[in-house]
Write an enzyme that holds these catalytic residues in place. Structure first.
Site, PDB file in Angstrom:
ATOM      1  N   ASP A 242      32.507  41.681  43.183  1.00 12.91           N
ATOM      2  CA  ASP A 242      32.990  40.551  42.425  1.00 12.91           C
ATOM      3  C   ASP A 242      32.251  40.511  41.237  1.00 12.91           C
ATOM      4  O   ASP A 242      31.279  41.101  40.921  1.00 12.91           O
ATOM      5  CB  ASP A 242      33.280  39.124  43.200  1.00 12.91           C
ATOM      6  N   HIS A 296      37.096  39.045  37.838  1.00 15.06           N
ATOM      7  CA  HIS A 296      36.216  39.142  39.060  1.00 15.06           C
ATOM      8  C   HIS A 296      35.330  40.603  38.986  1.00 15.06           C
ATOM      9  O   HIS A 296      35.337  41.220  40.143  1.00 15.06           O
ATOM     10  CB  HIS A 296      37.113  38.940  40.332  1.00 15.06           C
ATOM     11  N   GLU A 367      43.219  35.409  38.908  1.00 12.59           N
ATOM     12  CA  GLU A 367      42.548  34.674  38.084  1.00 12.59           C
ATOM     13  C   GLU A 367      41.805  35.204  36.807  1.00 12.59           C
ATOM     14  O   GLU A 367      40.684  35.061  36.612  1.00 12.59           O
ATOM     15  CB  GLU A 367      41.285  34.196  38.938  1.00 12.59           C
TER      16      GLU A 367
END
Lengths: 599, 599
Positions: A242, A296, A367
Site C-alpha cells: 500500500d 494506494h 479510492e
C-alpha cells in the site's frame, strides 16, 4: 471462631461438578453416575457435536471411545501429487490431536496415564479415499466430503471419501473436531459413531490481511492460515503493499523494498512468500495476491528519477494529505509515464511466479483521488497534450485505460492465460459506470460499501460476480480509537461476532433485487486493514469473529447467531488450544453453563 | 522490457533513510551526515527525550554515548531491607537493557559487534542513594527522585537520589528510557547528559484486573506488573473473586476454591499470591486485594448447608437472572446467617496475611440487588422478626450494618490496625446517603459513574477521599460486542487512548464543585472487567491505554493528548520489546514520520 472444615484440598480439584446433556444443552450439576466431563458433554450433546462450521449434514452417537494419539493408523487411496499433500494433512491432523492436551507445549504433550488396557489397545484407523488428482484450488473445486465414523470393539474407523484433496482435508478437520481430551483418563476421546455429508455453501471464503500499514511476521501469517484451516476458510487475500510500505522482496526490482520497507527486518523474502503459498495450499487455502493500484501506492516507488525512469508515482507523502488521498501517506501511479507500466509489468511477472499458479488476481483499484492527478503538472500536461480533457470523466476514462493495460500486463505475465481479476467497488463501479468501464466476464467485484447499498443490486443485475466484504459487518478493524484525530475510527462501532454471523449475502441480494443471485455471489471475506493492528493483536482481531464468518460462508445457516453461540465458544477454546490467541467473548461461566448467558 | 536495475539487494537494508531533529520532531529523509537512526533521533529530539510518563522536569543533551550492557557498574547507598530490593531493581534495569536488542529472546540477546574500542571501553556507572529505610508503599510514600546523567570521556555516570526505594526504582525506569539500541553499531546508547527532577501528581495510580469472570495465569499477571512498572503505575487492584468463580486458594477454607474455580488449573495458590505481592513490591507496586461483598459473590459459596453452616449466600445462579442481579450469574451474601460472618472473617484473616502488610483494603460493595434479598424467605423472615422493615431504606440500613461488621472483621484480622477501606460508588453513596452510611475518615470512594455525575461533587464536599475510574473514560472493557444479547456491550464505545489521556480528575472536580479538591483526589485507576477478556488479550486491552492513564496520573499534563502522541507510540514499542503484546494504535509509518498522522 470458625472450625476448620474437613474438605478437599485444591489439589483434588476438579470437583464437585459434572455435566449432563439436557435437550441439546450441557447442564452443570453435582457429579454423579449420569454426568460426564464438560469436554465429553460438548462432544456428544447437541445435533452438531462440537463441529464448527456446522456441516451440511451430521449425525452422531452420544458415546465416545477413548484412545491415545500414538494409536492412529492411516490408509490412503490417492493419485500423483495429491498423495504427499494428504500425508501432510494427516500429519497436521495428528498434531492437532496432541494440542488438545492441556499441557501441550513445544510440539508435544506429556501423555502419562496410567491407562486401562482398553484405552491402550484402542486404535483410530483413518481410511481416506480421494478420487481426483487435482492439487490446486479454484472456484470450481469440489470441496465436499463424506466422513463415516464407526466403532467396533477396540477399533474406531474413520472413513473419508472426497472428490478432491481439498474436501479430504476438510473431512480431517471435521474429524479432529469430533475428538477431544478427557482429563479423567489422560487420553483422547472420539465420538464413537458419526456420519457427516458436507459441502460448502460458497466457493470463496476469505480473510484479508493488510501487511503494508503494519508488518506481520511470517510466523503470524502462518498462525492465521492455521486458524483459517480450522474454520474451513479457503482464501487468504494478501493485501501485501500500500502507500505506507512495500514489504515484498522482488528479485528483479530490489529497489521497491529497499525504498519501501519499514526496516530490513520487515520484509517478505521471495522464499518466504513461496513457502507461505505452499503452507496455505496444504491447509486448503489459496493465497491470493493483491497488488493495489493505481492509488494506494507510494513508499517504495521513489527511486524512478534517480534511475532515469522518471517519476513512477506522484503525490508520494504529499501534504496536506487531506487534499490528495484518504489517509496519510498519499501516492498514486504516474499515468503519464510509460516507464511506470514497465515496472508494473515486471512486478506482475514476479508476483505471478511467486504465487504460482494463480487462479485469481486482485488488482485493488480503490479510492483513486482525482485531485492528486489533477494537481500534478506532469499529469495535467499529458492529459492536455492528448486532448483527454480534465474533468472527472476524463480521469475515470484514463483510470479504466490503466486498468485494461494492467490486465493485459498481468495476462502476459501469466503466459497469456487469463484469470479473473478482482476489483474493489470504487468510482469505476458507481451507478451506471461499472459495465461502461469493466467487463463482467473478466472482473469480479469485491463489495466494501454497506450491505444496504443499492449498487450491490446494480452490479448483480449487470451480471458481475461479487464477493461480499461490506464494511458495516465484515471489517474487523472497526470500533477502536481514531488514529488521526480523536474519537473512534471511521467505521465504528466494533462489529461483534453476532453481526458478522448474521450478515447473509444471499439475503442482502434478495432484499435489493428480489433474487438471491446465487450464481453470481462467490462468497465473502472479512477484512483486517492494519492501520491499528500488528502481529501483537492479529489473532484477537480475526478470531473468533473469523469463525463466525466461516459458518456463514460454509453453512449459510437459515437461523441467526443464537443457536450457534455455545458451539462458537467451544471453537474459540479449540483455537486457543491450537495456539491462536483468539479474543474472549464471554465469561468462562457461560462456557460451563450453556444457554444461561441470554438476554 | 525493463532493464534490471543495479541497486542494493534487500540484504543491504536498512537504507536509504535517516532522521533529523527539526523543532522537536524526527523528520525522515535521505541518509546524510546530519541524519541519525530513528531510535537515536527519538532519544535526543524533543524536550522529554523518549521518557514516558513525562517527568515533572527534564533536561537532556542531544548527544548519546554508546556502551555495552555488560559494562554497567553499580554503587549503592541504602539501609536494611531496602538494599536487597534495590539490587533486584538494578537487575531488572539490566534485563530491560538486554530487551532493547531486536534479537532478544529467552532472557538474553546476541551481542555480536564488532565494536570500536571506544564502545567496548565505555561504562555506564550507576550510583544510587536512598535516604529512607521504608520498604513498603503507602499513600504517604515519597515517590520522588532525582536523576543526573553526565558523560566524561569513556564513563557515563547516572546518579540517582531518592528518599525511598520507590522513588529510586522510578529513577531506574526513567534511566532505562534514556537508553536505546543502535542497530548500526550493535550496541546501546544513552543520552550523554540529563537532569531529571521528578515527582508524581497523584499517590494512587492503578490498574484493576478482574480474575473471576475469566481467569488470568500468574505469568500474565506478572507481565501486567512489568508493564505497570514501565509506566510508574503503583497499584494493581486485584478484583480476585466475583459471582462467576472463586479462584483464590484459602488454606483454612479450601471449599471456596473447590466449589468455586472454573477448573483445577484455574486457581491462585497461596504461594502464588504471596509471590505476586512480592513481585509487585520490587516493581514499586502495591497489590491491593478486593473482596467484593455483599453482592458479586456466588460460585464458591455453595458448601454451607452441607457443612452445617446453613446458606452462606443466596440467589446463587438464580434464574431468571435479570430479576436478581446485573449480569449472570447472581449471588449475594446471606445477611440473615451469622455463620456467614464467621466465614467472611476467616477469608479476611487469610487475605490480610497473604497480602501482608496491607495499607488499604477494597471491600467492593457495588450493585446490591434488593430484589434478591427481598424474595428470599430466610432474609425476609429475618427482616420481619427483627422489625427492620422491608423497604429499600431498610435494606440499605442492613447493608450498611454488614459493611460496618465487615470493617470490624477486617480490622480484627489485621491485628486491630485500621486501614482505609475502599468502596465503589453504589446505592449507599447516592445523593444524601454517603455520609449517612459511611464515615469519610474510614472509607475512600472509588468512582465508576461518568465524569459528569454530580455525585462526585457531593462526595468531595462531604470530604470523602476519592479514586477516579469513571467508566466513560477509564473502563477498558468497553466497545466490544455484547456478551448477553447482540449489538455492542453496555459501556460502548471503545475508549481510545486519547479519551483516557484527557480524563482529568482535577478538571472534573473543578467543573462540578468550583474547586480541584487536590487533597481529596488520591488518583485514579483504569479497570479491566473480564467478561470479555482473558490472558489471550490482556496486554492489548491494557496497553498502551494504561500508559495514557499513567501520564495523566504521574504528570497530570495541562495539555491534551496531541503533544504526547509520538512519545506514546515510542512507549508502546518499548513495551512490545519488553514482551508486552500491546495494541497497535497507528501505522508504523506514523512512528517513522512524526507529526504527519494528524487530522
Amino acid at each position: 471462631v470458625l472450625v476448620l472444615l474437613p474438605s478437599a484440598a485444591p489439589q483434588e480439584l476438579p470437583a464437585p461438578w459434572g455435566w449432563a446433556c439436557d435437550e441439546g444443552l450441557c447442564v452443570k450439576g453435582v457429579t454423579s453416575d449420569t454426568t460426564t466431563s464438560l469436554n465429553q458433554c460438548k462432544l456428544t450433546c447437541g445435533p452438531e457435536s462440537a463441529v464448527w462450521p456446522r456441516p451440511a449434514s451430521i449425525e452422531h452417537s452420544s458415546e465416545v471411545a477413548f484412545f491415545l494419539p500414538t494409536n492412529v493408523t492411516r490408509r490412503v487411496s490417492c493419485q500423483d501429487a495429491v498423495c504427499p499433500l494428504l500425508d501432510q494433512a494427516i500429519d497436521l491432523f495428528l498434531d492437532n490431536l496432541q494440542k488438545y492436551h492441556p499441557d501441550y507445549a513445544g510440539g508435544s504433550a506429556p501423555w502419562e496415564g496410567p491407562w486401562d488396557a482398553s484405552i491402550v489397545s484402542h486404535t483410530l484407523d483413518l481410511d481416506v479415499t480421494i478420487w481426483n488428482a487435482d492439487d490446486r484450488l479454484s472456484l470450481e473445486t469440489d470441496e465436499s466430503y463424506q466422513l463415516f465414523v464407526t466403532t467396533i470393539a477396540d477399533k474406531t474407523n474413520a472413513q473419508v471419501v472426497a472428490a478432491t484433496y481439498f474436501g479430504a482435508r476438510h473431512a480431517l478437520e471435521t474429524l479432529s473436531q469430533l475428538v477431544d481430551y478427557e482429563e479423567g483418563v489422560d487420553a483422547l476421546m472420539v465420538v464413537s459413531a458419526a456420519t457427516v455429508v458436507d459441502v460448502p455453501a460458497f466457493p470463496y471464503r476469505g480473510i484479508l490481511l493488510d501487511t503494508s500499514r503494519n508488518f506481520f511476521s511470517v510466523q503470524s501469517i502462518e498462525r492465521t492460515l492455521d486458524a483459517m484451516a480450522a474454520n474451513k476458510l479457503n482464501t487468504f487475500h494478501w493485501h501485501i503493499t500500500d502507500s505506507h510500505s512495500f514489504p515484498m522482496q522482488l528479485e528483479t526490482l530490489p529497489n521497491m523494498a529497499y525504498y519501501g520497507t519499514y526496516s530490513s527486518r520487515k520484509i517478505y523474502t521471495t522464499t518466504e512468500i513461496r513457502n507461505l503459498v505452499e503452507y496455505g495450499r496444504i491447509r486448503g487455502i489459496r493465497v491470493l495476491p493483491e497488488f493495489d493500484a493505481p492509488a494506494h501506492v507510494g513508499n517504495g516507488w521513489q527511486w524512478g528519477e534517480e534511475q532515469g525512469l522518471g517519476k513512477l508515482a506522484v503525490c508520494v507523502n504529499r501534504e496536506p494529505w487531506q487534499s490528495y488521498c484518504v489517509e496519510p501517506p498519499c501516492g498514486q501511479l504516474n499515468l503519464a509515464n510509460p516507464k511506470m507500466y514497465d515496472v508494473l509489468g515486471q512486478i506482475y511477472n514476479e508476483m505471478v511466479e511467486l504465487f504460482s499458479p494463480i487462479d485469481l488476481f486482485h488488482y485493488g483499484g480503490d479510492e483513486v483521488n482525482l485531485n492528486c492527478w489533477n494537481t500534478t503538472d506532469e499529469i495535467t500536461s499529458w492529459m492536455d497534450e492528448n486532448n483527454f480533457g480534465r474533468d472527472a470523466d476524463a480521469y475515470y476514462n484514463q483510470w479504466s485505460v490503466f486498468q485494461e493495460k494492467s490486465r493485459q500486463l498481468l495476462t502476459s505475465a501469466n503466459a497469456d492465460r487469463e484469470v479473473p481479476g478482482i476489483l474493489w467497488t470504487s468510482h469505476l463501479t458507481e451507478e451506471g459506470r461499472a459495465d461502461q468501464y469493466l467487463d463482467p466476464t473478466k472482473y469480479i467485484i469485491q463489495i466494501w460499501t454497506t450491505g444496504t447499498d443499492y449498487l450491490i443490486g446494480e452490479l448483480l443485475e449487470k451480471n458481475f460476480r461479487v464477493i461480499f466484504s461490506n464494511y458495516d459487518r465484515w471489517y474487523l478493524d472497526c470500533g477502536f480509537g481514531a488514529w488521526v484525530g480523536e474519537g473512534n475510527n471511521w467505521c465504528s462501532p466494533y462489529k461483534g461476532w453476532q453481526a458478522v454471523y448474521d450478515n447473509s449475502p444471499l439475503d442482502i441480494a434478495t432484499d435489493l433485487t428480489g433474487s438471491a443471485h446465487e450464481e453470481l455471489i462467490l462468497g465473502g471475506e472479512a477484512a483486517l486493514w492494519s492501520e491499528q493492528a500488528d502481529e501483537m493483536v492479529l489473532d484477537a482481531r480475526l478470531w473468533p469473529r473469523g469463525a463466525a464468518l466461516a459458518e456463514r460462508l460454509w453453512t449459510n445457516p437459515s437461523h441467526n447467531w443464537e443457536p450457534a453461540e455455545t458451539r462458537l465458544i467451544r471453537q474459540r477454546q479449540r483455537m486457543v488450544a491450537r495456539g491462536i490467541m483468539a479474543d474472549r467473548i464471554q465469561p468462562q461461566w457461560c462456557h460451563q453453563n450453556e444457554g444461561l448467558c441470554y438476554l
